[in-house]
Write a protein that holds these residues in place. Structure first.
Motif, PDB file in Angstrom:
ATOM      1  N   ARG A  13     -36.241 -57.614 -37.427  1.00  0.00           N
ATOM      2  CA  ARG A  13     -35.862 -57.096 -35.944  1.00  0.00           C
ATOM      3  C   ARG A  13     -35.791 -58.286 -35.263  1.00  0.00           C
ATOM      4  O   ARG A  13     -35.158 -58.104 -34.099  1.00  0.00           O
ATOM      5  CB  ARG A  13     -37.193 -56.243 -35.565  1.00  0.00           C
ATOM      6  CG  ARG A  13     -37.241 -54.822 -36.331  1.00  0.00           C
ATOM      7  CD  ARG A  13     -38.371 -54.084 -35.859  1.00  0.00           C
ATOM      8  NE  ARG A  13     -39.670 -54.641 -35.773  1.00  0.00           N
ATOM      9  CZ  ARG A  13     -40.406 -54.530 -36.866  1.00  0.00           C
ATOM     10  NH1 ARG A  13     -40.002 -54.096 -38.141  1.00  0.00           N
ATOM     11  NH2 ARG A  13     -41.547 -55.035 -36.987  1.00  0.00           N
ATOM     12  N   LYS A  14     -36.396 -59.393 -35.281  1.00  0.00           N
ATOM     13  CA  LYS A  14     -36.383 -60.520 -34.167  1.00  0.00           C
ATOM     14  C   LYS A  14     -34.974 -61.106 -34.326  1.00  0.00           C
ATOM     15  O   LYS A  14     -34.297 -61.127 -33.322  1.00  0.00           O
ATOM     16  CB  LYS A  14     -37.390 -61.343 -34.371  1.00  0.00           C
ATOM     17  CG  LYS A  14     -37.486 -62.424 -33.486  1.00  0.00           C
ATOM     18  CD  LYS A  14     -38.662 -63.567 -33.600  1.00  0.00           C
ATOM     19  CE  LYS A  14     -38.842 -64.506 -32.635  1.00  0.00           C
ATOM     20  NZ  LYS A  14     -39.712 -65.406 -32.963  1.00  0.00           N
ATOM     21  N   PHE A  15     -34.462 -61.275 -35.748  1.00  0.00           N
ATOM     22  CA  PHE A  15     -33.143 -61.757 -35.719  1.00  0.00           C
ATOM     23  C   PHE A  15     -32.102 -60.642 -35.075  1.00  0.00           C
ATOM     24  O   PHE A  15     -31.179 -60.996 -34.439  1.00  0.00           O
ATOM     25  CB  PHE A  15     -32.707 -61.740 -37.300  1.00  0.00           C
ATOM     26  CG  PHE A  15     -31.359 -62.491 -37.626  1.00  0.00           C
ATOM     27  CD1 PHE A  15     -31.079 -63.797 -37.448  1.00  0.00           C
ATOM     28  CD2 PHE A  15     -30.492 -61.513 -38.151  1.00  0.00           C
ATOM     29  CE1 PHE A  15     -29.916 -64.073 -37.747  1.00  0.00           C
ATOM     30  CE2 PHE A  15     -29.193 -61.980 -38.577  1.00  0.00           C
ATOM     31  CZ  PHE A  15     -29.172 -63.368 -38.117  1.00  0.00           C
ATOM     32  N   GLN A  16     -32.201 -59.318 -35.381  1.00  0.00           N
ATOM     33  CA  GLN A  16     -31.380 -58.359 -34.922  1.00  0.00           C
ATOM     34  C   GLN A  16     -31.095 -58.541 -33.414  1.00  0.00           C
ATOM     35  O   GLN A  16     -30.045 -58.506 -32.864  1.00  0.00           O
ATOM     36  CB  GLN A  16     -31.740 -56.949 -35.441  1.00  0.00           C
ATOM     37  CG  GLN A  16     -30.764 -55.911 -34.946  1.00  0.00           C
ATOM     38  CD  GLN A  16     -31.143 -54.493 -35.499  1.00  0.00           C
ATOM     39  OE1 GLN A  16     -32.166 -54.247 -35.805  1.00  0.00           O
ATOM     40  NE2 GLN A  16     -30.190 -53.375 -35.093  1.00  0.00           N
ATOM     41  N   GLU A  17     -32.468 -58.736 -33.012  1.00  0.00           N
ATOM     42  CA  GLU A  17     -32.310 -58.552 -31.104  1.00  0.00           C
ATOM     43  C   GLU A  17     -31.654 -59.997 -30.850  1.00  0.00           C
ATOM     44  O   GLU A  17     -30.850 -60.105 -30.034  1.00  0.00           O
ATOM     45  CB  GLU A  17     -34.015 -58.591 -30.722  1.00  0.00           C
ATOM     46  CG  GLU A  17     -34.867 -57.460 -30.938  1.00  0.00           C
ATOM     47  CD  GLU A  17     -36.079 -57.494 -30.620  1.00  0.00           C
ATOM     48  OE1 GLU A  17     -36.701 -58.307 -30.235  1.00  0.00           O
ATOM     49  OE2 GLU A  17     -36.521 -56.307 -30.979  1.00  0.00           O
ATOM     50  N   MET A  18     -31.939 -61.036 -31.646  1.00  0.00           N
ATOM     51  CA  MET A  18     -31.286 -62.506 -31.282  1.00  0.00           C
ATOM     52  C   MET A  18     -29.848 -62.387 -31.204  1.00  0.00           C
ATOM     53  O   MET A  18     -29.393 -62.824 -30.293  1.00  0.00           O
ATOM     54  CB  MET A  18     -31.941 -63.534 -32.189  1.00  0.00           C
ATOM     55  CG  MET A  18     -31.425 -65.143 -31.600  1.00  0.00           C
ATOM     56  SD  MET A  18     -32.196 -66.076 -32.908  1.00  0.00           S
ATOM     57  CE  MET A  18     -31.328 -65.728 -34.383  1.00  0.00           C
ATOM     58  N   VAL A  19     -29.418 -61.859 -32.120  1.00  0.00           N
ATOM     59  CA  VAL A  19     -27.817 -61.869 -32.335  1.00  0.00           C
ATOM     60  C   VAL A  19     -27.159 -60.560 -31.811  1.00  0.00           C
ATOM     61  O   VAL A  19     -26.000 -60.667 -31.644  1.00  0.00           O
ATOM     62  CB  VAL A  19     -27.374 -62.202 -33.989  1.00  0.00           C
ATOM     63  CG1 VAL A  19     -27.962 -63.503 -34.307  1.00  0.00           C
ATOM     64  CG2 VAL A  19     -27.878 -61.131 -34.617  1.00  0.00           C
ATOM     65  N   GLY A  20     -27.886 -59.620 -31.349  1.00  0.00           N
ATOM     66  CA  GLY A  20     -27.405 -58.507 -31.019  1.00  0.00           C
ATOM     67  C   GLY A  20     -26.767 -57.387 -31.792  1.00  0.00           C
ATOM     68  O   GLY A  20     -25.635 -56.794 -31.355  1.00  0.00           O
ATOM     69  N   TYR A  21     -27.146 -57.576 -32.923  1.00  0.00           N
ATOM     70  CA  TYR A  21     -26.194 -56.689 -34.256  1.00  0.00           C
ATOM     71  C   TYR A  21     -26.937 -55.173 -33.726  1.00  0.00           C
ATOM     72  O   TYR A  21     -27.834 -54.888 -33.376  1.00  0.00           O
ATOM     73  CB  TYR A  21     -26.867 -57.032 -35.360  1.00  0.00           C
ATOM     74  CG  TYR A  21     -26.264 -58.178 -36.224  1.00  0.00           C
ATOM     75  CD1 TYR A  21     -25.003 -58.644 -35.743  1.00  0.00           C
ATOM     76  CD2 TYR A  21     -26.850 -58.687 -37.242  1.00  0.00           C
ATOM     77  CE1 TYR A  21     -24.450 -59.642 -36.383  1.00  0.00           C
ATOM     78  CE2 TYR A  21     -26.184 -59.642 -37.775  1.00  0.00           C
ATOM     79  CZ  TYR A  21     -24.944 -60.245 -37.521  1.00  0.00           C
ATOM     80  OH  TYR A  21     -24.340 -61.439 -37.855  1.00  0.00           O
ATOM     81  N   THR A  22     -25.989 -54.232 -34.186  1.00  0.00           N
ATOM     82  CA  THR A  22     -25.873 -52.686 -33.966  1.00  0.00           C
ATOM     83  C   THR A  22     -26.652 -52.536 -35.293  1.00  0.00           C
ATOM     84  O   THR A  22     -26.746 -53.337 -36.291  1.00  0.00           O
ATOM     85  CB  THR A  22     -24.991 -51.922 -34.014  1.00  0.00           C
ATOM     86  OG1 THR A  22     -24.167 -52.180 -35.083  1.00  0.00           O
ATOM     87  CG2 THR A  22     -24.233 -52.539 -32.706  1.00  0.00           C
ATOM     88  N   TYR A  23     -27.206 -51.238 -35.530  1.00  0.00           N
ATOM     89  CA  TYR A  23     -28.071 -50.981 -36.751  1.00  0.00           C
ATOM     90  C   TYR A  23     -26.734 -51.024 -37.939  1.00  0.00           C
ATOM     91  O   TYR A  23     -27.278 -51.238 -39.155  1.00  0.00           O
ATOM     92  CB  TYR A  23     -28.840 -49.387 -36.648  1.00  0.00           C
ATOM     93  CG  TYR A  23     -29.874 -49.797 -35.856  1.00  0.00           C
ATOM     94  CD1 TYR A  23     -31.082 -50.112 -36.098  1.00  0.00           C
ATOM     95  CD2 TYR A  23     -29.924 -49.007 -34.624  1.00  0.00           C
ATOM     96  CE1 TYR A  23     -32.011 -50.098 -35.308  1.00  0.00           C
ATOM     97  CE2 TYR A  23     -30.876 -49.156 -33.779  1.00  0.00           C
ATOM     98  CZ  TYR A  23     -32.334 -49.646 -34.029  1.00  0.00           C
ATOM     99  OH  TYR A  23     -33.153 -49.891 -33.340  1.00  0.00           O
ATOM    100  N   GLU A  24     -25.558 -50.600 -37.712  1.00  0.00           N
ATOM    101  CA  GLU A  24     -24.781 -50.614 -38.459  1.00  0.00           C
ATOM    102  C   GLU A  24     -24.422 -52.097 -39.124  1.00  0.00           C
ATOM    103  O   GLU A  24     -24.290 -52.515 -40.180  1.00  0.00           O
ATOM    104  CB  GLU A  24     -23.418 -49.956 -38.157  1.00  0.00           C
ATOM    105  CG  GLU A  24     -22.371 -49.872 -39.143  1.00  0.00           C
ATOM    106  CD  GLU A  24     -21.130 -48.963 -38.605  1.00  0.00           C
ATOM    107  OE1 GLU A  24     -20.168 -50.030 -38.619  1.00  0.00           O
ATOM    108  OE2 GLU A  24     -20.999 -48.033 -38.342  1.00  0.00           O
ATOM    109  N   GLU A  25     -24.313 -52.965 -38.275  1.00  0.00           N
ATOM    110  CA  GLU A  25     -23.851 -54.307 -38.315  1.00  0.00           C
ATOM    111  C   GLU A  25     -25.243 -55.045 -39.150  1.00  0.00           C
ATOM    112  O   GLU A  25     -24.966 -55.786 -40.119  1.00  0.00           O
ATOM    113  CB  GLU A  25     -23.821 -55.128 -37.031  1.00  0.00           C
ATOM    114  CG  GLU A  25     -22.289 -54.901 -36.614  1.00  0.00           C
ATOM    115  CD  GLU A  25     -22.322 -55.569 -35.085  1.00  0.00           C
ATOM    116  OE1 GLU A  25     -21.350 -55.599 -34.932  1.00  0.00           O
ATOM    117  OE2 GLU A  25     -23.289 -55.415 -34.284  1.00  0.00           O
ATOM    118  N   MET A  26     -26.389 -54.535 -38.827  1.00  0.00           N
ATOM    119  CA  MET A  26     -27.499 -54.736 -39.386  1.00  0.00           C
ATOM    120  C   MET A  26     -27.478 -54.670 -40.880  1.00  0.00           C
ATOM    121  O   MET A  26     -27.897 -55.609 -41.952  1.00  0.00           O
ATOM    122  CB  MET A  26     -28.855 -54.685 -38.745  1.00  0.00           C
ATOM    123  CG  MET A  26     -30.075 -55.606 -38.941  1.00  0.00           C
ATOM    124  SD  MET A  26     -29.779 -57.253 -38.665  1.00  0.00           S
ATOM    125  CE  MET A  26     -31.085 -58.033 -39.681  1.00  0.00           C
ATOM    126  N   ALA A  27     -27.159 -53.365 -41.348  1.00  0.00           N
ATOM    127  CA  ALA A  27     -27.313 -52.833 -42.488  1.00  0.00           C
ATOM    128  C   ALA A  27     -26.421 -53.792 -43.362  1.00  0.00           C
ATOM    129  O   ALA A  27     -26.467 -54.116 -44.522  1.00  0.00           O
ATOM    130  CB  ALA A  27     -26.777 -51.453 -42.456  1.00  0.00           C
TER     131      ALA A  27
END
Length: 143
Positions: A13-27
């Motif tokens: 979650r912290k990484f996703q917030e840092m880079v600004g990934y959408t949920y799709e990009e994170m998947a």
């Protein structure tokens, strides 16, 4: 959910917030087994900082001297207050592969690399360049 699983999910979650990934990009990102392994080994990445030290310098136009150091944080950013005041693109270009080698070492649960030294691409005045430096990479425990 175990404590370890909760810790790793918090990292994601912290990484996703840092880079600004959408949920799709994170998947998509999380579908890569190498990224999963890296996230699980994150403590190794964050326990150390990557230091590139000038070990030899001759007529460097940026003024680098032996003992000057560049510090790179766990996500690949230069730590400005732990670098010389002038940042030479040739030196940065030269040491980027060393940073990648150190990350690979971290990924493989090590803190050292076999070939740890590079030269700046400037070839020095005798070969139509200006100056020259040699740099070495190593890991230093973070405070």
């Amino acid at each position: 959910m175990s404590d370890d699983t909760q810790i790793i999910e918090k990292r994601w979650r912290k990484f996703q917030e840092m880079v600004g990934y959408t949920y799709e990009e994170m998947a998509v990102y999380r579908s890569n087994p190498r990224y999963v392994k890296a996230m699980e080994n994150t403590p190794h990445f964050v326990k150390y900082k990557v230091v590139i030290e000038v070990v030899e310098a001759h007529n460097c136009i940026a003024g680098y001297k032996a003992g000057d150091k560049f510090t790179v944080d766990p996500v690949g950013l230069l730590v400005a207050e732990e670098c010389p005041p002038k940042l030479c693109v040739a030196a940065i270009h030269a040491f980027k592969p060393l940073v990648s080698k150190m990350w690979q070492a971290f990924y493989n649960d090590s803190i050292s690399v076999f070939q740890d030294t590079v030269r700046c691409p400037d070839v020095g005045v005798r070969l139509t360049g200006t100056g020259e430096i040699v740099m070495r990479v190593y890991a230093v425990p973070r405070e």
